[in-house]
Structures are given as structure tokens and as C-alpha cells.
Scaffold this motif. Sequence first.
Motif, short mmCIF file in Angstrom:
data_model
loop_
_atom_site.label_atom_id
_atom_site.label_comp_id
_atom_site.label_asym_id
_atom_site.label_seq_id
_atom_site.Cartn_x
_atom_site.Cartn_y
_atom_site.Cartn_z
N ALA A 1 4.61 8.85 -4.86
CA ALA A 1 4.31 8.18 -3.60
C ALA A 1 5.12 6.90 -3.45
O ALA A 1 5.17 6.09 -4.37
CB ALA A 1 2.82 7.86 -3.52
N GLU B 1 -5.44 8.81 -1.89
CA GLU B 1 -6.40 7.75 -2.18
C GLU B 1 -7.25 8.15 -3.39
O GLU B 1 -7.56 9.31 -3.59
CB GLU B 1 -7.32 7.51 -0.98
N ARG C 1 7.33 2.92 -5.52
CA ARG C 1 6.57 2.05 -4.62
C ARG C 1 6.99 0.59 -4.76
O ARG C 1 6.96 -0.18 -3.81
CB ARG C 1 5.07 2.24 -4.81
N LEU D 1 5.93 3.73 -0.34
CA LEU D 1 5.10 2.93 0.56
C LEU D 1 4.69 3.73 1.79
O LEU D 1 5.46 4.52 2.31
CB LEU D 1 5.86 1.69 1.02
N SER D 2 3.48 3.46 2.25
CA SER D 2 3.05 3.99 3.54
C SER D 2 3.65 3.09 4.61
O SER D 2 4.18 2.01 4.32
CB SER D 2 1.52 3.96 3.63
N GLU D 3 3.57 3.51 5.86
CA GLU D 3 4.06 2.65 6.94
C GLU D 3 3.26 1.35 6.98
O GLU D 3 3.81 0.28 7.21
CB GLU D 3 4.01 3.37 8.28
N GLU D 4 1.96 1.44 6.70
CA GLU D 4 1.13 0.23 6.63
C GLU D 4 1.64 -0.69 5.52
O GLU D 4 1.71 -1.91 5.68
CB GLU D 4 -0.32 0.61 6.37
N ARG E 1 4.73 -0.84 4.31
CA ARG E 1 6.02 -1.42 4.73
C ARG E 1 5.80 -2.62 5.65
O ARG E 1 6.43 -3.66 5.51
CB ARG E 1 6.88 -0.38 5.43
N LYS F 1 0.85 -1.20 0.00
CA LYS F 1 0.00 0.00 0.00
C LYS F 1 0.89 1.24 0.00
O LYS F 1 1.81 1.36 0.79
CB LYS F 1 -0.91 -0.02 1.22
N HIS F 2 0.58 2.16 -0.92
CA HIS F 2 1.40 3.37 -1.03
C HIS F 2 0.85 4.49 -0.15
O HIS F 2 -0.28 4.43 0.33
CB HIS F 2 1.54 3.82 -2.49
N GLY F 3 1.67 5.50 0.03
CA GLY F 3 1.29 6.63 0.88
C GLY F 3 0.75 7.81 0.11
O GLY F 3 0.64 8.91 0.66
#
Length: 192
Positions: A26, A16, A58, A28-31, A33, A11-13
Motif C-alpha cells: 500500500a 484498514e 508509503r 498513500l491514499s489520496e487523503e 497525499r 495515511k495509506h491506501g
Amino acid sequence: MTQFLFIRHGKHGGPEGVLLGRSDAAGLSEEGREQIRRLGFFVARPQVDLIYTSPRRRCLETATELAIALDAPVEADVALDEVDYGTWTGRSFDDLAHDSAWTAWNDQRDVVRIPDGERMRDVQIRVLRYLQCASAVHPDARIAVVTHAEVIRAAMLAERGLSLRQWADIDVEPGSVWLMERTAPTVEAVAS
């Protein structure tokens, strides 16, 4: 036989509901990662020999996270790049829903070209050529392939003998894994 583990980036940061395409806006988001860290432990057995990745940020970040868990080298390959979404890059999906070209593309992905972008058939050809070359260069290897949803869909539809119009039959979530096996083609000498 070469075994390919197609992995969609985490999931990217980025924003949306926006078509990122080939934008590197963008990572990766922390989620995302954390999603990939957990995935790395799942795919680590049996051993992964190497990781090929799309050059998009990403995917590179996903491949780097996987490399830690898998202790495997990473190599970027343009054959695994995101679809060139042309003029649609950066637009919201809500906005695209009112675009007749977007509707036509989603109804007839086998023939419609994205405005200033690619045809899905061309995406499918490049990923299938990648598979052919990689299986010839790395027979009997187990390769993680980090790429994008539509690239994975194109490969899986071909593998299953389905039309590109059946794209909605294959749901490719962030961090999902798809297995494909290929035998390197043999080349026979022909007497002249």
C-alpha cells in the motif's frame, strides 16, 4: 546542533486494521497525499536541508510529496525502515488480539522478540545510531525524517528517558511531526 523533524508517513491506501509491516502493498491514499501536502507548508519554515526516509513505499511517497513543498533532496536509509514484524506481517489486528505472543510483546516490548522478526530494543538502537551518525555528518542541518510509528516511538521514548514498555504514552498519528535536536559528539585525540 542538528534538528530532526520525525514525520510519520501519511495515511495509506491499504486495508484498514491490518499490520502492513515491511510490506509495500500500500502506498498513500489520496487523503494521505493531501495530508502531507498541507504538512509540507507547515514544516517549510525554517528551511529543511534534506529528507531521509524509510525505504517502504508509503514513506517514499510521503517523502516525495514533502520534497515538492520543501525543495529538499530525498535519501532512503534502511535505519529508518519499519519494524520487522515477521510472521505478524499482513495479519489483522483483530486476529492478533487473540495471539498470546502479540499480547506479550505489547506488555514487554523491551524484552520480547517478534516471532521471526525484531526486538524493539534493536529498532531503538538502529534509530539512535542513525541520529548519532546523521548529526555528525550534518551538523547544524534541519532534517525531515519520514518513517513509521514504532520507529518514532522508539526514538521519542529514548529521548524522554522512558521504557519501551511505555509505548502507549506516545501517540504517533499518520502525518504527525516530532521534533528532536542532537549535538554531534565531539571526538578528542588521546595522546599515546
